[in-house]
Design an enzyme around this catalytic site. Structure first.
Site, short mmCIF file in Angstrom:
data_model
loop_
_atom_site.label_atom_id
_atom_site.label_comp_id
_atom_site.label_asym_id
_atom_site.label_seq_id
_atom_site.Cartn_x
_atom_site.Cartn_y
_atom_site.Cartn_z
N HIS B 305 0.79 -1.40 -0.17
CA HIS B 305 -0.15 0.13 0.05
C HIS B 305 0.93 1.35 -0.05
O HIS B 305 1.97 1.28 0.62
CB HIS B 305 -0.93 0.02 0.99
N ASP B 317 5.97 0.97 6.52
CA ASP B 317 4.68 0.55 6.42
C ASP B 317 3.93 1.64 5.51
O ASP B 317 3.53 2.53 6.05
CB ASP B 317 4.10 0.69 7.63
N GLU B 351 -5.12 1.99 3.18
CA GLU B 351 -5.07 0.67 3.82
C GLU B 351 -5.07 0.83 5.38
O GLU B 351 -5.68 0.26 6.08
CB GLU B 351 -3.67 -0.06 3.62
N GLU B 352 -4.51 1.98 5.67
CA GLU B 352 -4.44 2.25 7.10
C GLU B 352 -6.06 2.40 7.77
O GLU B 352 -6.16 1.71 8.77
CB GLU B 352 -3.65 3.29 7.39
N ASP B 380 3.40 -6.48 3.41
CA ASP B 380 3.10 -5.31 4.36
C ASP B 380 3.21 -5.68 5.78
O ASP B 380 2.71 -5.50 6.66
CB ASP B 380 1.47 -5.22 4.31
N HIS B 451 3.58 2.37 12.97
CA HIS B 451 2.60 3.44 13.30
C HIS B 451 3.29 4.49 14.04
O HIS B 451 2.50 5.09 15.00
CB HIS B 451 1.33 3.08 13.85
#
Lengths: 491, 491
Positions: B305, B317, B351-352, B380, B451
């Site tokens: 992504h 990520d 995606e998140e 991912d 994150h």
């Protein structure tokens, strides 16, 4: 001398040596600073060697009581409750003064003698609101921490183009026109704290000399999880004091890559930091007084600092160090191990802002220091797994310490290293020939957490704190009880 | 099923399976998920085995060109420039759409075929200003990140007493009166992301059921340097949506210790987060079209992504995952390795926030998916040192993949694992019987950075990206070129 090798800065190094020894003006050569397992190159008089070895049963008793007996886990538990009760103990805050009040009572409660505080005036710099954002080539928040005693930006912040440099040499190679009005971002290669910290300490002054509007410095750390590191800096007398802050390792490296590609960079920086009138705080003192010598002579000092940065809770820097220092004295008292000389625990205030608390203590005791102090022991470079002692002093004292460390097998802490690293407070004395030592410990991750929100109780380990407290207790006891004073060559 | 084992939540798990597979509703049993070096338990037909092994020279050629030849270092360099140019690519931001525009042009420029975007409507939640402070027992700033799609607090924030729980069971054991109006702090023991993330996903809803004013959750991470972690959550339909955020591991553990001592805790929380109208973004598609089968049938998908969180720059990520996916296709094209079936790179958007981009793609292609897709490959879960593939599918497909992995010795990436972890987008298909695989890599530190502001290019490694791109290219090529379709048992 790394910071002092440049003639231009030698006048500053005098200041640093006297009041800012967190930045060490010594040859810190990692090739020299090696762990040396005890060898027999020292030829101590046989009588002295035997005398030292006669303390083995006492070391064993201390080790057993602290590691497995009634004190096991006590240092960690007491530290944890202290840290959780007071949180960050930043210079100029009520939390620090509350913590000092508490410790003053606590040292009395556990039976230390001559418990008192001594006033020390410390800087009072408060960061207030602060933020930084990348504006070009893309919008991005840049986590940052202003470094004391940075002034504020103009109200509303500044927006300026960026110059990225990897070294002072690179900065000096630029024309003043290329730097004027810009934000200088320093992205030095991490070598070691002692080497790389010069960019935090002098970055703003060097950038200001070329007319920069502000300085941002790659946090002084080898590894990061998006964590900016706070710290103190030194404005030279003859420069404009420009705003300065540390950004994360990640963002600094990103800015360097972008800049090297020739892409223009713009940053917005806002800081509302302010220096208030210096604050009268207190160093906290408690003793186990000697049974033979005058109680205020030939003292062995055990110390760490109670204050912390305003980010993180200072469990590592320096809650652990302060606590093993006074717990060592408490344990000796409770084990009825009173030595010939006084052992004095000192819990410094205001270490983070330029070693201010210890500086005032040193000046206050300067007239008597030659008779007053026999040896200094500090812990301010982590209380990870203890390895032994990191020594400063002459070769005779070195041989005594090496011999004492041979007794520390029950603690698995027999290593000797020199020259001493990580004794910022006692460096006020050891740099002038007083002998001393710092806790040698497995602190290879120390600078991951140093001056960040990650300085927490999760770094501390109960077993390691026990071992460190026992090592401090046993070492201080022997040094304070020996028939000889510690050898020294005062300057 | 871990999240689905509780009857109360089974209706939610349907939603999760369809639109929120970042939280996997499968048995994630670490005892099962072991790396199995290839053995010979599979009895593939001799002809098929020989056919697979006939691709060894092609694997060798790919490995040589990507690791040592004209493509060496290209994936890292291209990713670095992309990341540094666009920064965080958060859903609903201009940066994400700029990045998608750029990639659409880039895929055309490097020669991919049928390059286009497909619209996908994604959540548009923006955090705005947010902060948390401990008020009692001492003042302390608590670094935090609101979790989407949390509502704002009332203007000016809330100040409330705190209840700390380690588990949902502990929360449920409390009376509603004990929780009403309080801030519930969840401090679960870290087990694994798949297990522990349920507190981030369901914490606010569970706390709201008992009348809590807000929920704070220990960041879903095994290690921290004062780093809060962002993330997405799920408000159940029948609860009041209360503000929710993650705090650092360090602060959560501190609050737990304080609470266990019976000391009252008060926290101030302010969040100005807001959910805007969903945003029309785009998935980006580019192909190397097959020479034998219809170009829109039996497609092998390679994907990652493009979007990221608003903190950090999403290099890990999922910049790395997205880039090895399309770079694999580019390299095959440039090496004139056109397989029988089409290989399609898909760079997901959104995606998140709840796997929104892939969710809309799946629904848009649902009518044709049985004929359209042959195999799905995703990255991912990090692009650290590649080890092999992490498989999802039936036992026949498993044997084919195991045999293919035997060819990957030039990449030192011959490991096979199952069940698949870390394929949140392709899980939309693999959870229903389509075969697929995720990049197996040495990602034991993945959740240190996940994150956070620490998700940066410093995590990425040029050699590992080359190996991963080569592994994706070689695996996709063989699967797309084999005489058989990948075996499957569709549900």
């Amino acid at each position: 001398m790394i910071l002092c090798s440049n003639r231009q800065w030698q006048h500053l190094c005098v200041v640093i040596l006297l009041s800012f020894s967190a930045v060490k003006c010594e040859v810190i050569d990692n090739e020299i600073h090696k762990l040396a397992y005890i060898d027999d190159e020292c030829e101590l008089p046989d009588k002295l060697r035997k005398e030292i070895h006669s303390y083995q049963p006492i070391v064993n008793k201390i080790a057993d009581e602290v590691l497995n007996g009634r004190f096991a886990g006590d240092t960690y538990n007491t530290l944890s409750e202290f840290i959780d009760t007071f949180g960050p103990r930043y210079s100029g805050t009520k939390s620090l003064e509350n913590a000092i009040d508490f410790m003053n009572e606590k040292l009395k409660e556990v039976g230390l003698e001559n418990v008192h505080t001594e006033n020390a005036t410390i800087p009072n710099w408060q960061r207030g609101f602060e933020s930084a954002q990348l504006v070009q080539p893309h919008p991005q928040n840049l986590p940052m921490l202003g470094i004391g005693p940075s002034p504020a930006t103009p109200a509303g912040g500044i927006v300026a183009d960026v110059v990225v440099v990897e070294s002072f040499d690179e900065l000096n190679s630029l024309s003043d026109d290329a730097v004027r009005g810009k934000i200088v971002v320093f992205v030095p290669v991490w070598v070691s704290y002692e080497v790389t910290v010069e960019y935090r300490v002098f970055g703003a002054s060097r950038a200001a000399r070329k007319g920069a509007a502000a300085a941002l410095i790659r946090s002084i750390a080898p590894f990061s999880i998006g964590s900016p590191h706070a710290g103190w800096q030194l404005y030279e007398d003859d420069v404009v004091q420009i705003p300065a802050a540390c950004i994360t390792v990640e963002d600094a490296e990103m800015l360097k890559r972008i800049y090297r590609r020739g892409v223009p960079i713009t940053i917005r920086l806002e800081m509302n930091a302010k220096s208030f009138e210096p604050f009268v705080s207190r160093n906290t003192v408690g003793e186990l007084q000697g049974h033979t010598y005058p109680v205020d002579k030939k003292v062995v000092v055990l110390c760490g600092h109670l204050d912390s940065w305003d980010v993180g809770v200072g469990a590592m820097d320096d809650g652990g160090g302060a606590f093993i220092s006074w717990k060592a004295v408490e344990y000796l008292k409770k084990l009825n191990l009173r030595p010939a000389r006084t052992i004095r625990a000192i819990l410094w205030t205001g270490e983070e802002p330029a070693v201010a608390g210890a500086g005032e203590y040193q000046r206050g005791h300067a007239a008597t220091e030659k008779e007053e102090f026999n040896f200094f022991i500090e812990s301010d470079i982590g209380t990870f797994e203890p390895l032994g002692l990191d020594f400063a002093g002459n070769s005779d004292a070195e041989c005594v310490i090496k011999e004492i460390l041979k007794l520390m097998t029950p603690l698995n802490a027999t290593s000797f290293a020199t020259p001493m690293q990580g004794g910022p407070d006692i460096d006020l004395w050891t740099s002038r020939g007083f002998p001393g030592a710092s806790l040698l410990n497995k602190n290879d991750k120390y600078f991951w957490f140093h001056h960040t929100y990650g300085d927490s109780m999760l770094i501390e380990n109960s077993e390691y704190l026990d071992k460190a407290a026992a090592l401090f207790a046993a070492s201080a006891y022997i040094i304070a009880d020996l028939s000889i004073d510690m050898p020294r060559d005062l300057q």
